[in-house]
Structures are given as structure tokens and as C-alpha cells.
Scaffold this active site. Structure first.
Site, PDB file in Angstrom:
ATOM      1  N   HIS A  52       1.121  -0.854  -0.353  1.00  0.00           N
ATOM      2  CA  HIS A  52       0.025  -0.109  -0.150  1.00  0.00           C
ATOM      3  C   HIS A  52       0.546   0.990  -0.203  1.00  0.00           C
ATOM      4  O   HIS A  52       1.754   1.108  -0.046  1.00  0.00           O
ATOM      5  CB  HIS A  52      -1.343   0.159   1.403  1.00  0.00           C
ATOM      6  CG  HIS A  52      -2.107  -0.702   1.118  1.00  0.00           C
ATOM      7  ND1 HIS A  52      -3.172  -1.128   1.989  1.00  0.00           N
ATOM      8  CD2 HIS A  52      -2.330  -1.846   0.309  1.00  0.00           C
ATOM      9  CE1 HIS A  52      -3.735  -1.839   1.970  1.00  0.00           C
ATOM     10  NE2 HIS A  52      -3.157  -2.972   0.644  1.00  0.00           N
ATOM     11  N   GLU A  54       1.333   3.764   1.974  1.00  0.00           N
ATOM     12  CA  GLU A  54       2.378   3.724   3.332  1.00  0.00           C
ATOM     13  C   GLU A  54       3.535   3.324   3.320  1.00  0.00           C
ATOM     14  O   GLU A  54       4.352   3.656   3.869  1.00  0.00           O
ATOM     15  CB  GLU A  54       1.643   3.501   5.012  1.00  0.00           C
ATOM     16  CG  GLU A  54       0.116   4.509   4.730  1.00  0.00           C
ATOM     17  CD  GLU A  54      -1.399   3.955   4.716  1.00  0.00           C
ATOM     18  OE1 GLU A  54      -2.285   4.095   4.828  1.00  0.00           O
ATOM     19  OE2 GLU A  54      -1.064   3.449   2.977  1.00  0.00           O
ATOM     20  N   THR A 168     -24.812   9.760 -33.155  1.00  0.00           N
ATOM     21  CA  THR A 168     -23.749   9.299 -32.892  1.00  0.00           C
ATOM     22  C   THR A 168     -23.134   8.048 -33.379  1.00  0.00           C
ATOM     23  O   THR A 168     -22.848   8.080 -33.819  1.00  0.00           O
ATOM     24  CB  THR A 168     -24.247   8.508 -31.196  1.00  0.00           C
ATOM     25  OG1 THR A 168     -24.964   7.764 -31.659  1.00  0.00           O
ATOM     26  CG2 THR A 168     -24.402   8.666 -29.788  1.00  0.00           C
ATOM     27  N   ALA A 169     -24.197   7.997 -34.830  1.00  0.00           N
ATOM     28  CA  ALA A 169     -23.702   7.319 -35.971  1.00  0.00           C
ATOM     29  C   ALA A 169     -24.741   8.175 -37.236  1.00  0.00           C
ATOM     30  O   ALA A 169     -25.456   8.141 -36.692  1.00  0.00           O
ATOM     31  CB  ALA A 169     -24.291   5.925 -35.245  1.00  0.00           C
ATOM     32  N   TRP A 177     -15.051   8.535 -38.813  1.00  0.00           N
ATOM     33  CA  TRP A 177     -15.119   8.359 -36.618  1.00  0.00           C
ATOM     34  C   TRP A 177     -15.683   9.845 -36.463  1.00  0.00           C
ATOM     35  O   TRP A 177     -15.409  11.091 -37.078  1.00  0.00           O
ATOM     36  CB  TRP A 177     -13.624   8.808 -35.828  1.00  0.00           C
ATOM     37  CG  TRP A 177     -12.894   7.744 -36.410  1.00  0.00           C
ATOM     38  CD1 TRP A 177     -11.581   7.263 -37.092  1.00  0.00           C
ATOM     39  CD2 TRP A 177     -12.608   6.884 -35.331  1.00  0.00           C
ATOM     40  NE1 TRP A 177     -11.406   5.762 -36.433  1.00  0.00           N
ATOM     41  CE2 TRP A 177     -11.891   5.858 -35.373  1.00  0.00           C
ATOM     42  CE3 TRP A 177     -13.365   6.557 -33.832  1.00  0.00           C
ATOM     43  CZ2 TRP A 177     -11.795   4.456 -34.797  1.00  0.00           C
ATOM     44  CZ3 TRP A 177     -13.000   5.091 -33.507  1.00  0.00           C
ATOM     45  CH2 TRP A 177     -12.523   4.601 -33.772  1.00  0.00           C
ATOM     46  N   ARG A 191     -11.059   4.685 -19.653  1.00  0.00           N
ATOM     47  CA  ARG A 191     -11.563   3.272 -19.971  1.00  0.00           C
ATOM     48  C   ARG A 191     -10.631   2.536 -19.210  1.00  0.00           C
ATOM     49  O   ARG A 191     -10.836   1.913 -18.022  1.00  0.00           O
ATOM     50  CB  ARG A 191     -11.012   3.005 -21.911  1.00  0.00           C
ATOM     51  CG  ARG A 191     -12.333   2.605 -21.891  1.00  0.00           C
ATOM     52  CD  ARG A 191     -11.798   2.011 -23.739  1.00  0.00           C
ATOM     53  NE  ARG A 191     -13.181   2.690 -24.613  1.00  0.00           N
ATOM     54  CZ  ARG A 191     -12.429   1.857 -25.836  1.00  0.00           C
ATOM     55  NH1 ARG A 191     -11.590   0.692 -26.418  1.00  0.00           N
ATOM     56  NH2 ARG A 191     -13.307   2.545 -27.529  1.00  0.00           N
ATOM     57  N   GLY A 276     -24.662   1.593 -27.683  1.00  0.00           N
ATOM     58  CA  GLY A 276     -25.540   2.201 -28.830  1.00  0.00           C
ATOM     59  C   GLY A 276     -26.292   2.743 -27.897  1.00  0.00           C
ATOM     60  O   GLY A 276     -26.692   2.787 -26.855  1.00  0.00           O
ATOM     61  N   PRO A 277     -27.557   3.010 -28.526  1.00  0.00           N
ATOM     62  CA  PRO A 277     -28.643   4.103 -28.018  1.00  0.00           C
ATOM     63  C   PRO A 277     -29.494   3.124 -27.436  1.00  0.00           C
ATOM     64  O   PRO A 277     -30.137   3.171 -26.490  1.00  0.00           O
ATOM     65  CB  PRO A 277     -29.598   4.107 -28.879  1.00  0.00           C
ATOM     66  CG  PRO A 277     -28.609   4.160 -30.753  1.00  0.00           C
ATOM     67  CD  PRO A 277     -27.880   3.103 -30.049  1.00  0.00           C
TER      68      PRO A 277
END
Length: 341
Positions: A52, A54, A168-169, A177, A191, A276-277
Site C-alpha cells: 500500500h 504507506e 452518435t452514428a 470517426w 477506460r 449503442g442507443p
């Protein structure tokens, strides 16, 4: 005299270095200061089962040839008082002769939860908590750990890349992209924070994504989860490729709270949803999203797929409200972070 606020900032920066390394353990940083304010040793938590923060700071001080007796340890989370994979940090600090401990925030783990500070005080160590502003910063670094300890489920962050008109698409699902390279790299950093990344089989079939962390360095890959109730995962799907573990799971919309409870029991602190949606809408409709991570590109698409397929509202007043906690330019795009009001 030790500059405690500066040491806390240094410790928080050290804790940030533990992202992508320590799960399911919290990310913790520690700074040990001499009575005259000199830095004697620093460290952050290592991988689960290893030292850890410490302990790392005490080792660093020893490697530098410093005597820590009478010193102050500044740490971003209350030192542990129980024996888990490693011995209690409280005992190590006491044995080393540390005279004072300043912790940014109390540990939410029921096995600690104030017992660490109590144990230190019982041994004659002056143990205290820092002010609320530092506590907020320390909580943010470990927001998933706090969620798992206090709610029994991960902190859910839903990520999406959208156009100015909220698409989104394209209608056929093509989305590569919408945002630029800088935003995509930044998305990988988020991520990396997660214990697990979740997507749906629809996204796998449409985009064939890897859903791993590639664009930023990481010590470990998050678990990749695919909601695939009908077992449609292609054997050659890129998401199945190493590195990292992949699981196909099959809960429906009504089972999402159960899924989160199961992931919490498995030690997942932060769940990163990129879907996705349909799946995004499912999480949003049942109120399971703790944070929206939105990358908005300066483009107009027109007809296309929305961020989320939500249940219709009877009236506008029924709409769920969100508050913006961050708006930051990332390359040519804008990163928005929002949480429920």
C-alpha cells in the site's frame, strides 16, 4: 513546519499514478515529512496484494537513508487497520515511529471506517482528517471504491461521442470517426479508470470494436463485458482478442440492477459503458448512470442514431435533469461530464 496542504496535493498526484493499477483496491498516495518540512519518502498503492501507499513511502524513506521517527505521514485515505491481502498499514506506521498522520478522508470500507485513526491514536499517534475540500478531491479519485463500499455496486460512467445535433452514428450505424484523435485518446484514459468496460452485442456486430485500452499506457486491462442475451458473438470478433479478459453476459433491461450488484460483489469499482442507443437508453431509463462522459464534435450529421433510445415522456417536466461538472476542450472537440441533479 510541514506544509500539509502542499503535501496533500502531492499525495493526491501520487494517487492518480495508481489509476489502472490497484483495482479493486483504492488509489492512495502517501508523503512522509520531517518536522522541518523536508520530504522523507513518497509512494502510492501498488497492484492488489502488493504494498500500500504507506508501505511504499516508508520503503522510499529507508532507501533514501532517512529516519522517519517523529515524522508526519500525509495520506489520501485513512490507513487500513485490518489484515487483508497485506498487513495493516496502521501497524507499520506505528512501528516506524511516525508521530502524526493526516488523512484526506475516512476509508468507506466497513472493515476500516474510522478504526484506522482510532488505532493510531490509541498508540499515541496524532491522527486527524484534512478539510472538506481535500476530502472531495480524494473521494473523486476513488469514486468507484466509495460507490462499491457504500452502495454495493460500481460507479457507472456512460461514454458517448456525439455531433452538435446529438447523433452518435449515421442511420446505418457507421460512426468512425465523429470525434478527433485527441478525444479518442482521452476516452482511453477514462477506460483505464474502469474495472470493467461494458458494451452490447449490437455495437460489436456494427463496429467490431476492441474496447480495450491501447492509446494510453496501462498496467492492466479492464474486464470487457458484452451483453449478448442470444449468443450472437462472432468467433472472430476483435473484442475477443487479447490482452485482457472478455465475458459475454445475458441480462435484460430489468436485470441491470442485479448485474451491477454482481459486479460490485466481484470487486468492480467503476463500470465504463460504451454502447449503442438501446443499451444506453436502458441504463438511463432505470436511473443507473452516475456520470455522463460526452465528447461533442463540431459537426452536424442530420438524420442518424441518437445517444440513447429513451422511453417517451408524458410531459417535459418529467425529463431527468443533469448538471455539468466539467466542460473541457479536447483537441477540436468538447468533453462534457455531467451528473444527475
Amino acid at each position: 513546519m510541514p506544509d500539509i496542504p502542499a503535501a496533500l496535493r502531492r499525495a493526491l498526484a501520487l494517487a492518480e499514478q495508481a489509476i489502472g493499477l490497484t483495482d479493486p483496491n483504492p488509489r492512495v498516495g502517501c508523503v512522509i515529512l520531517a518536522a522541518d518540512g523536508r520530504e522523507l519518502g513518497v509512494g502510492h498503492t501498488q497492484a492488489a496484494g502488493q504494498a500500500h501507499a504507506e508501505i511504499m513511502a516508508l520503503r522510499d524513506a529507508a532507501a533514501r537513508g532517512h529516519d522517519v521517527r517523529g515524522a508526519t505521514a500525509v495520506v489520501t485515505l485513512e490507513p487500513c487497520s485490518h489484515h487483508g491481502r497485506t498487513p495493516p498499514c496502521c501497524d507499520a506506521l506505528i512501528a516506524a515511529g511516525i508521530a502524526r498522520v493526516v488523512a484526506a478522508i475516512e476509508d468507506p470500507n466497513p472493515q476500516v471506517a474510522g478504526r484506522g485513526l482510532t488505532r493510531l491514536r490509541a498508540a499515541g499517534v496524532a491522527a486527524e482528517l484534512a478539510d472538506a475540500d481535500v476530502a472531495d478531491a480524494a473521494r473523486e479519485i476513488n469514486i468507484g471504491f466509495f460507490s462499491r463500499m457504500q452502495r454495493g455496486r460500481p460507479f457507472v460512467r456512460l461514454k458517448s461521442a456525439i455531433s452538435l445535433d446529438g447523433r452518435t452514428a449515421l442511420p446505418d450505424g457507421r460512426s468512425q470517426w465523429i470525434t478527433g484523435e485527441a478525444a479518442r485518446t482521452d476516452g482511453h484514459a477514462w477506460r483505464r479508470r474502469a474495472g470493467a468496460v461494458l458494451t452490447g452485442i449490437g455495437t460489436v456486430l456494427a463496429d467490431d470494436p476492441r474496447m480495450d485500452v491501447r492509446l494510453v499506457p496501462t498496467a492492466k486491462q479492464p474486464l470487457r463485458l458484452v451483453l449478448d442475451p442470444q449468443g450472437r458473438m462472432p468467433a472472430a470478433a476483435r473484442i475477443l482478442q487479447p490482452p485482457g479478459e472478455v465475458r459475454s453476459i445475458g441480462p435484460g433491461r430489468a436485470d441491470l440492477p442485479v448485474l451491477l450488484a454482481e459486479l460490485g460483489a466481484q470487486g468492480i469499482n467503476e463500470l465504463h459503458v460504451e454502447a449503442g442507443p438501446t443499451l444506453s437508453g436502458a441504463f438511463l431509463d432505470v436511473g443507473l448512470v452516475d456520470e455522463l462522459l460526452i465528447y461533442q464534435a463540431p459537426m452536424l450529421i442530420g438524420e442518424g442514431r441518437p445517444l440513447a433510445a429513451l422511453a417517451p415522456l408524458a410531459q417535459l417536466g418529467d425529463a431527468r435533469r443533469w448538471r455539468v461538472i466539467e466542460a473541457t476542450p479536447i483537441g477540436q472537440d468538447l468533453r462534457l461530464r455531467l451528473r444527475p441533479t
